[in-house]
Design an enzyme around this catalytic site. Structure first.
Site, mmCIF file in Angstrom:
data_model
loop_
_atom_site.group_PDB
_atom_site.id
_atom_site.type_symbol
_atom_site.label_atom_id
_atom_site.label_comp_id
_atom_site.label_asym_id
_atom_site.label_seq_id
_atom_site.Cartn_x
_atom_site.Cartn_y
_atom_site.Cartn_z
ATOM 1 N N GLY A 274 -33.204 -26.608 12.559
ATOM 2 C CA GLY A 274 -34.547 -27.092 12.244
ATOM 3 C C GLY A 274 -34.834 -27.112 10.747
ATOM 4 N N ASN B 295 -31.104 -25.520 20.550
ATOM 5 C CA ASN B 295 -30.957 -26.472 21.660
ATOM 6 C C ASN B 295 -31.318 -27.897 21.240
ATOM 7 O OD1 ASN B 295 -33.703 -26.375 21.494
ATOM 8 N ND2 ASN B 295 -34.073 -25.659 23.584
ATOM 9 N N LEU B 296 -31.601 -28.087 19.948
ATOM 10 C CA LEU B 296 -31.891 -29.411 19.366
ATOM 11 C C LEU B 296 -33.109 -30.085 20.010
ATOM 12 C CD1 LEU B 296 -28.227 -30.830 18.948
ATOM 13 C CD2 LEU B 296 -29.568 -29.465 17.333
ATOM 14 N N SER C 33 -46.451 -16.540 11.115
ATOM 15 C CA SER C 33 -47.209 -17.612 10.468
ATOM 16 C C SER C 33 -48.540 -17.083 9.961
ATOM 17 C CB SER C 33 -47.474 -18.696 11.511
ATOM 18 O OG SER C 33 -48.417 -19.611 11.024
ATOM 19 N N ALA C 34 -49.031 -17.720 8.902
ATOM 20 C CA ALA C 34 -50.366 -17.397 8.403
ATOM 21 C C ALA C 34 -51.437 -17.722 9.430
ATOM 22 C CB ALA C 34 -50.633 -18.165 7.115
ATOM 23 N N TYR D 93 -50.172 -21.618 20.403
ATOM 24 C CA TYR D 93 -49.077 -21.438 19.444
ATOM 25 C C TYR D 93 -49.293 -20.149 18.638
ATOM 26 C CZ TYR D 93 -46.644 -21.821 14.992
ATOM 27 O OH TYR D 93 -45.895 -21.526 13.864
ATOM 28 N N LYS E 191 -47.251 -16.251 18.333
ATOM 29 C CA LYS E 191 -46.835 -15.537 17.107
ATOM 30 C C LYS E 191 -47.416 -14.120 17.109
ATOM 31 C CE LYS E 191 -44.431 -18.804 15.243
ATOM 32 N NZ LYS E 191 -42.976 -18.714 15.371
HETATM 33 P P1 NAD Z 1 -38.433 -26.762 13.613
HETATM 34 O O1 NAD Z 1 -38.994 -27.289 14.874
HETATM 35 O O2 NAD Z 1 -37.909 -27.725 12.610
HETATM 36 O O3 NAD Z 1 -37.282 -25.702 13.932
HETATM 37 C C1 NAD Z 1 -37.280 -24.914 15.095
HETATM 38 C C2 NAD Z 1 -35.920 -25.080 15.757
HETATM 39 O O4 NAD Z 1 -35.865 -24.262 16.932
HETATM 40 C C3 NAD Z 1 -35.637 -26.523 16.182
HETATM 41 O O5 NAD Z 1 -34.400 -26.932 15.640
HETATM 42 C C4 NAD Z 1 -35.600 -26.450 17.702
HETATM 43 O O6 NAD Z 1 -34.676 -27.373 18.246
HETATM 44 C C5 NAD Z 1 -35.213 -25.005 17.948
HETATM 45 N N1 NAD Z 1 -35.641 -24.427 19.227
HETATM 46 C C6 NAD Z 1 -36.893 -24.382 19.760
HETATM 47 N N2 NAD Z 1 -36.880 -23.749 20.944
HETATM 48 C C7 NAD Z 1 -35.592 -23.361 21.167
HETATM 49 C C8 NAD Z 1 -34.932 -22.664 22.219
HETATM 50 N N3 NAD Z 1 -35.599 -22.245 23.306
HETATM 51 N N4 NAD Z 1 -33.599 -22.447 22.128
HETATM 52 C C9 NAD Z 1 -32.905 -22.887 21.038
HETATM 53 N N5 NAD Z 1 -33.470 -23.541 20.016
HETATM 54 C C10 NAD Z 1 -34.800 -23.790 20.081
HETATM 55 O O7 NAD Z 1 -39.570 -25.840 12.942
HETATM 56 P P2 NAD Z 1 -39.625 -25.144 11.506
HETATM 57 O O8 NAD Z 1 -40.714 -25.775 10.736
HETATM 58 O O9 NAD Z 1 -38.272 -25.048 10.922
HETATM 59 O O10 NAD Z 1 -40.154 -23.711 11.941
HETATM 60 C C11 NAD Z 1 -39.280 -22.610 12.169
HETATM 61 C C12 NAD Z 1 -40.103 -21.411 12.617
HETATM 62 O O11 NAD Z 1 -41.089 -21.126 11.629
HETATM 63 C C13 NAD Z 1 -40.862 -21.638 13.920
HETATM 64 O O12 NAD Z 1 -40.831 -20.443 14.658
HETATM 65 C C14 NAD Z 1 -42.263 -21.934 13.458
HETATM 66 O O13 NAD Z 1 -43.224 -21.579 14.419
HETATM 67 C C15 NAD Z 1 -42.373 -21.057 12.220
HETATM 68 N N6 NAD Z 1 -43.401 -21.529 11.270
HETATM 69 C C16 NAD Z 1 -43.336 -22.821 10.795
HETATM 70 C C17 NAD Z 1 -44.328 -23.288 9.915
HETATM 71 C C18 NAD Z 1 -44.308 -24.706 9.406
HETATM 72 O O14 NAD Z 1 -45.339 -25.173 8.923
HETATM 73 N N7 NAD Z 1 -43.195 -25.421 9.445
HETATM 74 C C19 NAD Z 1 -45.365 -22.434 9.510
HETATM 75 C C20 NAD Z 1 -45.380 -21.122 9.990
HETATM 76 C C21 NAD Z 1 -44.380 -20.694 10.871
HETATM 77 N N1 UFG Z 2 -54.808 -32.795 6.851
HETATM 78 C C1 UFG Z 2 -55.430 -34.009 6.654
HETATM 79 N N2 UFG Z 2 -54.893 -35.126 7.226
HETATM 80 C C2 UFG Z 2 -53.761 -35.083 7.987
HETATM 81 C C3 UFG Z 2 -53.127 -33.828 8.183
HETATM 82 C C4 UFG Z 2 -53.688 -32.712 7.606
HETATM 83 O O1 UFG Z 2 -56.456 -34.089 5.976
HETATM 84 O O2 UFG Z 2 -53.322 -36.131 8.494
HETATM 85 C C5 UFG Z 2 -55.370 -31.577 6.208
HETATM 86 C C6 UFG Z 2 -55.802 -30.516 7.190
HETATM 87 O O3 UFG Z 2 -57.117 -30.725 7.616
HETATM 88 C C7 UFG Z 2 -55.627 -29.246 6.346
HETATM 89 C C8 UFG Z 2 -54.442 -29.578 5.447
HETATM 90 O O4 UFG Z 2 -54.346 -30.997 5.445
HETATM 91 O O5 UFG Z 2 -56.754 -29.051 5.531
HETATM 92 C C9 UFG Z 2 -53.127 -28.983 5.932
HETATM 93 O O6 UFG Z 2 -52.899 -29.365 7.294
HETATM 94 P P1 UFG Z 2 -51.488 -29.160 8.005
HETATM 95 O O7 UFG Z 2 -51.618 -29.717 9.383
HETATM 96 O O8 UFG Z 2 -50.398 -29.702 7.145
HETATM 97 O O9 UFG Z 2 -51.291 -27.577 8.020
HETATM 98 P P2 UFG Z 2 -52.195 -26.419 8.632
HETATM 99 O O10 UFG Z 2 -52.628 -25.553 7.500
HETATM 100 O O11 UFG Z 2 -53.235 -26.951 9.518
HETATM 101 O O12 UFG Z 2 -51.139 -25.635 9.567
HETATM 102 C C10 UFG Z 2 -49.806 -25.322 9.109
HETATM 103 C C11 UFG Z 2 -48.874 -25.330 10.328
HETATM 104 C C12 UFG Z 2 -49.214 -24.201 11.247
HETATM 105 C C13 UFG Z 2 -49.196 -22.910 10.498
HETATM 106 C C14 UFG Z 2 -50.109 -22.950 9.301
HETATM 107 C C15 UFG Z 2 -49.943 -21.698 8.509
HETATM 108 O O13 UFG Z 2 -48.980 -26.558 11.018
HETATM 109 O O14 UFG Z 2 -48.241 -24.124 12.268
HETATM 110 O O15 UFG Z 2 -49.777 -24.081 8.482
HETATM 111 O O16 UFG Z 2 -50.802 -21.629 7.459
HETATM 112 F F1 UFG Z 2 -49.590 -21.904 11.314
#
Ligand code: NAD
Ligand code: UFG
Length: 331
Positions: free
Chosen positions: A9, A31-32, A123-124, A147, A151
């Site tokens: 990911g 698991n992609l 996550s925050a 979600y 967490k």
């Molecule tokens: P992502 O979806 O790109 O990566 C997650 C990966 O986990 C994917 O490749 C998916 O195929 C794999 N996966 C999911 N369920 C699975 C399972 N049951 N078995 C095997 N593989 C599985 O997401 P990311 O942005 O890289 O996020 C990684 C982690 O960080 C996640 O736990 C997400 O909740 C957390 N997180 C992400 C953000 C963000 O904004 N990207 C913010 C806070 C926390």
């Molecule tokens: N926003 C827009 N237009 C869009 C998308 C987002 O104005 O099309 C704004 C949102 O209202 C927010 C900001 O851009 O003010 C950021 O939004 P994101 O959806 O990019 O991110 P969030 O802060 O809502 O949430 C992200 C992840 C969550 C994680 C969180 C942690 O999606 O999974 O950050 O801080 F939990």
């Protein structure tokens, strides 16, 4: 060897690059369901090193045990999970099943094989709507969607696990808003369908796939009325995981850290930074607030700096430039 769950990911693939560069051996289970197999090849291409890849579901106990049977796993970094906030409201059972059960299977297997060092992607979002900013790790936790609840529950499960057996060493990392891509332009974030998150959405406007950005609300009590977040370069975030792993290796206990930059940027500031990076003017419209959004969210970074010796180094211009390079190469 380090086992990286979800290593194909967005954040996982970048972290694998940093781990390999730091000299660790890496095995990936993914698991992609939200990534592509070619990210494994790209990790190899960037680092010039090999990784073991298991295309398996983490809820499949036999498959996970086989990995521990075949490899001497010293520690696990656990990224695997479903992460779309809105989708989690529509299909909560799938989120609880996938995120919680996979963590239980993982921890049971780790315990069985005597591997008790774990870094977890929190996550925050667990801070809910904070009463003040910047956010410190000891702020109260709450969530508003399934979600976020997964967490919060996993943080509690891992804490209970340590209470039951103090040999466990667990690091909970609370990410703020990861964006950007690897400087090679090979790996980055490429969500399926219309992006939910701000920067992937702006990237698609910039490349011409979407017409304009909808700015969700311009009447928040923030610097320009639009939402403020702590955007962090995914490469900085990944480096934080290497530091967290060192922490897990050096002590037992449950330690929690924010991974953010400590600086908040508004939606419009990000849009304008992206315009500079891509050299185009990007259309936007003011739209209603998005349900569940909070006005402002950014990290207090003191604890991660003093205890992990880590701080973010890349700025917004770099984040947008790297996102744009990846977008041009891949969309
Ligand atoms: P992502 O979806 O790109 O990566 C997650 C990966 O986990 C994917 O490749 C998916 O195929 C794999 N996966 C999911 N369920 C699975 C399972 N049951 N078995 C095997 N593989 C599985 O997401 P990311 O942005 O890289 O996020 C990684 C982690 O960080 C996640 O736990 C997400 O909740 C957390 N997180 C992400 C953000 C963000 O904004 N990207 C913010 C806070 C926390
Ligand atoms: N926003 C827009 N237009 C869009 C998308 C987002 O104005 O099309 C704004 C949102 O209202 C927010 C900001 O851009 O003010 C950021 O939004 P994101 O959806 O990019 O991110 P969030 O802060 O809502 O949430 C992200 C992840 C969550 C994680 C969180 C942690 O999606 O999974 O950050 O801080 F939990």
């Amino acid at each position: 060897m380090i086992l990286v769950t979800g290593g194909a990911g967005f954040i996982g693939s970048h972290t694998c690059v940093e781990l390999l560069d730091a000299g660790y051996e890496v095995a990936i289970i993914d698991n992609l369901c939200n990534s592509q197999r070619d990210s494994i090849d790209k990790i190899k291409q960037i680092t010039g090193k090999d990784v073991k890849f298991y295309e398996e579901d983490l809820v499949n106990k036999e498959a996970v045990e086989k990995i521990f049977e075949e490899n001497k796993i010293d520690a696990v970094i656990h990224f695997a999970g479903l992460k779309a906030v809105g989708e989690s409201v529509q299909i909560p059972l799938r989120y609880y099943h996938n995120n919680i059960l996979s963590t239980l299977v993982l921890c049971e297997t780790m315990a069985k094989y005597g591997c008790k060092k774990l870094v977890f992607s929190s996550s925050a979002t667990v801070y809910g709507n904070p009463h003040t900013v910047p956010i410190k790790e000891d702020f109260p936790r709450s969530t508003t969607n399934p979600y976020g609840s997964t967490k919060l529950m996993i943080e509690d499960i891992l804490t209970d696990l340590h209470v039951s057996d103090n040999e466990w060493s667990i690091v909970l990392l609370r990410y703020f808003n990861p964006i950007g891509a690897h400087a090679s332009g090979l790996i980055g974030e490429n969500p399926n369908g219309i992006p939910n998150n701000l920067v992937p959405y702006i990237a698609q406007v910039a490349i011409g796939k979407l017409d304009h950005l909808n700015v969700f609300g311009d009447d928040y009590p923030t610097k320009d009325g639009t939402g403020v977040r702590d955007y962090i370069h995914v490469v900085d975030l990944s480096k934080g995981h290497v530091k967290a792993l060192e922490k897990a290796n050096s002590c037992t206990g449950v330690n929690t850290y924010n991974l953010g930059t400590g600086t908040g940027y508004s939606v419009l500031e990000i849009l304008h930074a992206y315009e500079k990076a891509c050299g185009k003017t990007l259309k936007y419209e003011i739209a209603p607030r998005r349900a569940g959004d909070i006005p402002e969210c950014y990290a207090d970074t003191e604890k991660s700096f003093t205890e992990l010796g880590w701080k973010a180094e890349l700025d917004i211009a770099q984040m947008c430039a790297d996102s744009w390079r990846f977008t041009q190469n891949n969309l």
